[in-house]
Design a protein around this motif. Structure first.
Motif, PDB file in Angstrom:
ATOM      1  N   VAL A 159      60.274 -58.982  67.953  1.00 33.30           N
ATOM      2  CA  VAL A 159      60.976 -59.415  66.750  1.00 33.30           C
ATOM      3  C   VAL A 159      61.816 -58.232  66.287  1.00 33.30           C
ATOM      4  N   VAL A 160      63.132 -58.388  66.323  1.00 37.99           N
ATOM      5  CA  VAL A 160      64.055 -57.312  65.966  1.00 37.99           C
ATOM      6  C   VAL A 160      64.545 -57.550  64.545  1.00 37.99           C
ATOM      7  N   VAL A 161      64.353 -56.562  63.677  1.00 40.01           N
ATOM      8  CA  VAL A 161      64.724 -56.688  62.271  1.00 40.01           C
ATOM      9  C   VAL A 161      65.689 -55.567  61.904  1.00 40.01           C
ATOM     10  N   VAL A 192      57.511 -55.311  66.930  1.00 42.36           N
ATOM     11  CA  VAL A 192      58.236 -55.564  65.684  1.00 42.36           C
ATOM     12  C   VAL A 192      58.972 -54.281  65.350  1.00 42.36           C
ATOM     13  N   MET A 193      60.286 -54.260  65.603  1.00 42.94           N
ATOM     14  CA  MET A 193      61.029 -53.005  65.527  1.00 42.94           C
ATOM     15  C   MET A 193      62.471 -53.237  65.103  1.00 42.94           C
ATOM     16  N   LYS A 235      48.833 -57.353  70.471  1.00 47.54           N
ATOM     17  CA  LYS A 235      48.843 -55.994  69.938  1.00 47.54           C
ATOM     18  C   LYS A 235      50.200 -55.846  69.244  1.00 47.54           C
ATOM     19  N   VAL A 236      50.187 -55.698  67.913  1.00 49.69           N
ATOM     20  CA  VAL A 236      51.427 -55.572  67.158  1.00 49.69           C
ATOM     21  C   VAL A 236      51.863 -54.116  67.192  1.00 49.69           C
ATOM     22  N   ILE A 237      53.054 -53.862  67.714  1.00 54.68           N
ATOM     23  CA  ILE A 237      53.539 -52.496  67.937  1.00 54.68           C
ATOM     24  C   ILE A 237      54.816 -52.277  67.130  1.00 54.68           C
ATOM     25  N   THR A 238      54.806 -51.250  66.285  1.00 58.86           N
ATOM     26  CA  THR A 238      55.989 -50.918  65.491  1.00 58.86           C
ATOM     27  C   THR A 238      56.497 -49.515  65.769  1.00 58.86           C
ATOM     28  N   THR A 268      57.449 -57.692  58.012  1.00 61.34           N
ATOM     29  CA  THR A 268      57.174 -58.582  59.137  1.00 61.34           C
ATOM     30  C   THR A 268      55.848 -58.236  59.801  1.00 61.34           C
ATOM     31  N   ARG A 269      55.591 -56.935  59.974  1.00 69.13           N
ATOM     32  CA  ARG A 269      54.315 -56.509  60.551  1.00 69.13           C
ATOM     33  C   ARG A 269      53.151 -57.002  59.711  1.00 69.13           C
TER      34      ARG A 269
END
Length: 707
Positions: A150-152, A189-190, A173-176, A161-162
């Protein structure tokens, strides 16, 4: 007789609505939706929903029927008492698997969801209140993808978003952050820059670009280059995609032809907005604004053109007593903490004591998050903002006052105005939002979006074209790139690797280096891991060539001095502000100057320049068999503001640096192998140190809830 929309709105706005009038209005809405205009009928129906608790039981049943007819399924009540057909329709609009017990789509959300679930690529243009992000949550909850992104557009939206997607931690695994370990199933999510920094794009099955109109440089800034480069790479993975944004009429032909996607353009909204105009000259403006704020009351968001304007307008409202009286006790605690953590004379803390919060790009990230949280919770009555809050961060504003018609010095267009206006009203909380404007509304215009990396228009940036394979370049684009293809200073690989740095600046830097080889070989060869303060000063002219100038850094000498000052203070922000104040700068000016330098320069521009200058020097001086010292460790320290490891990163999670430093022993920052380890320790803190104040405990608990 045909329904008079103006009279119907006035009647629904009036204090009294007897049963006979309500029945006639509901009947007229039904007829108008069936035979005349469904959008107009839905607008009146939503206005009616704001007063549904005033209706008698028989009228409730009629209202329920109209809600069902217009596809507003989330607004249905007493589901068990609905007729079987209506209950079935209601359940058919619940995503599977359920995102939550209370999540039901409205009709057009469900249609988009079904397209995506069937494997289609979808480009969605819909109003702010449509619920575009909820469709993202539902698609990801289905668990059909191994790796998704997901690009923000902003770090603030990345954190929001995270937090929203933390409920999917059992599936992904949510990775920021680039330092986090990959799992078996990953959700990145970056921002575009951060995803590009990973190097090779992960093997994705699905990606989302939020606010995708920013692909078009005409509706964005120079960051659109990075977004285009990333978009091209993401498309090359063959992954399914979902692009979403507001108020977009069409995709240009050159872009549309390259995208095998369904374009869904809808005006479906779940709240309605009343727009009023106030006429006031410059001298009358402060009093007029205070009067309007008094009328709109708590839940009011005020849009201002810039951070200095926010400061000015804050003083107007404080001087006129707006927000004062009967304030939530937490605001005094927050104001005390702001004074202790930053500076006691900073206007942000003083404003909070008057029930006024601010949000703009020069605030510490964690503080900005918590101010918005207090506003959304209803504990902070007023919020003054710039365009940084308009780009996707959700608020619960009942009313929006558009004080200025500019962003910085440039007048906003209809698209931007529509985006600001769309911040009023909130599903289930404020059915009818109010917008008050102090300037004429811009003329309505359709917004067309172009992705120049696909269409290659005449005005496409060189920095975009350089990333395209030769086979994809048009003859005109090849001609445009000829100066870079024929020059001998730098290889195409180097030009491409320094993403985000203008090509002309790279060549200028290479020319400086080759024009005085001995000087720069001496400057770029360090004895240890870090450059000395003198070497930073000597290197500053090259770095400045690669960053350009700005409000916080106007000369190469100033760039070197500010980096060395930050280094000598080991990231002690309060000390930096006090030094500036001791030289005669006001606390407010010192805070904004230091914050701008830290956020935009120390954490982004200058580390990028350090990495670029190393690559450029190694390429330009390759004939001399010269290898520059590695800048990576020092650039990373600079990006982390010379603080203990991960202290600056935790700002993105809602944990202010001052609070992190109080937790440093429990987090064991110095021995952490990566961000994941720090986050694990943060989750496990169940007895906070006794030194934490009440608001610090609240911030810690808020951060832990969404890890």
């Amino acid at each position: 007789m045909a329904l008079n929309l103006v009279e119907a709105r006035q009647q629904l706005h009036s204090a009294d609505l007897d049963e006979d009038d309500a029945f006639r209005l509901l009947a007229d809405i039904g007829a108008h939706g069936a035979f005349v205009d469904r959008d107009e009928a839905r607008e009146l129906l939503i206005r009616f929903l704001a007063r549904r608790d005033e209706l008698s039981t028989p009228l409730h049943e009629i209202l329920q029927g109209l809600v069902r007819e217009h596809g507003l399924f989330p607004y249905l009540r007493d589901i068990a008492e609905l007729p079987t057909a209506d209950r079935l329709a209601f359940e058919m609009h619940r995503p599977t698997p359920a995102v939550g017990d209370d999540v039901v789509f409205h009709a057009e959300q469900a249609a988009v969801y079904e397209r995506l679930m069937s494997g289609e690529n979808v480009i969605l243009s819909a109003p702010t209140s449509f619920g575009k992000s909820l469709v993202v949550d539902a698609i990801l909850a289905a668990g059909r993808y191994r790796n998704a992104a997901v690009v923000v557009p902003t770090i603030a939206l990345m954190d929001e978003t995270r937090r929203r997607l933390a409920k999917l931690a059992d599936r992904y695994k949510v990775i920021t952050h680039g330092s986090q370990r990959r799992g078996e199933r990953n959700l990145y999510v970056m921002t575009q820059e951060r995803l590009l920094e990973l190097g090779d794009i992960p093997d994705l099955d699905f990606f989302v670009i939020d606010e995708f109109y920013k692909l078009d440089p005409h509706h964005s800034d120079d960051r659109s280059v990075q977004l285009n480069v990333l978009f091209h790479r993401l498309l090359s993975t063959g992954a399914q995609f979902y692009l979403l944004g507001p108020n977009i009429a069409s995709i240009t032909g050159g872009t549309s032809e390259r995208l095998r996607a369904s374009f869904v353009n809808t005006g479906f909204t779940t709240v309605v907005t009343d727009v009023d105009r106030v006429h006031a000259d410059a001298a009358e403006l402060p009093d007029a604004l205070a009067t309007v704020c008094g009328e709109t009351g708590p839940g009011t968001l005020v849009f201002c053109k810039s951070p200095p304007r926010v400061r000015e307008v804050t003083q107007w409202l404080v001087d006129r007593g707006v927000g004062a009286g009967n304030l939530h006790p937490v605001l005094g605690q927050v104001a005390d903490w702001v004074g202790q953590a930053y500076h006691p004379d900073w206007y942000v803390g003083k404003a909070l004591r008057h029930g006024i919060g601010v949000h703009h790009g020069k605030l510490p990230r964690a503080l900005a998050h918590h101010i918005v949280r207090l506003f959304n919770d209803g504990r902070l009555p007023y919020l003054l903002v710039t365009s940084t809050l308009i780009e996707g961060v959700n608020t619960s504003a009942k009313s929006v006052i558009v004080l200025d018609n500019k962003i910085a010095t440039k007048k906003y267009d209809y698209f931007t105005f529509s985006n600001i206006r769309g911040r009023s009203g909130r599903m289930f909380r404020h059915f009818v939002g109010r917008v008050v404007v102090f300037n004429p509304e811009p003329h309505a215009a359709d917004l067309t979006v172009d992705a120049p990396i696909l269409s290659q228009p005449d005005d496409v940036a060189d920095e975009i074209l350089i990333h395209l394979p030769e086979a994809e370049l048009t003859p005109r684009s090849k001609e445009q790139l000829r100066p870079y293809l024929e020059q001998t200073l730098l290889s195409l690989q180097t030009l491409r690797e320094n993403k985000g740095v203008p090509l002309s600046w790279q060549l200028e830097t290479a020319d400086q280096i080759t024009s005085d080889r001995r000087r720069w070989m001496r400057t770029l060869a360090w004895n240890g891991t870090y450059p000395t303060s003198a070497q930073v000063r000597d290197l500053a002219p090259l770095l400045f060539t690669l960053t350009g100038s700005g409000n916080a850094v106007r000369t190469a000498k100033q760039l070197g001095a500010r980096v060395n000052m930050l280094r000598s203070q080991q990231g002690d922000f309060k000390a930096l502000v006090e030094q500036a104040v001791s030289r005669g700068t006001s606390a407010d000016d010192a805070m904004e100057s230091e914050l701008e330098f830290l956020r935009n320069w120390a954490q982004f521009k200058i580390p990028t320049a350090f990495a670029a200058v190393e690559k450029i020097a190694n390429d330009a001086l390759s004939a001399d068999r010269f290898t520059a010292s590695s800048t990576a460790v020092f650039a990373n320290e600079l990006e982390n503001l010379f603080l203990p490891p991960f202290a600056a990163v935790l700002e993105e999670y809602g944990l202010p640096v001052s609070l992190t430093l109080k937790l440093r022993h429990q987090l064991d920052l110095g021995r952490a192998s990566g961000l994941d380890e720090v986050l694990d320790r943060l989750r496990e803190i169940d007895v906070p140190p006794s030194t934490l104040g009440p608001f610090e405990r609240e911030m810690l608990a808020d951060t832990q809830r969404t890890l």
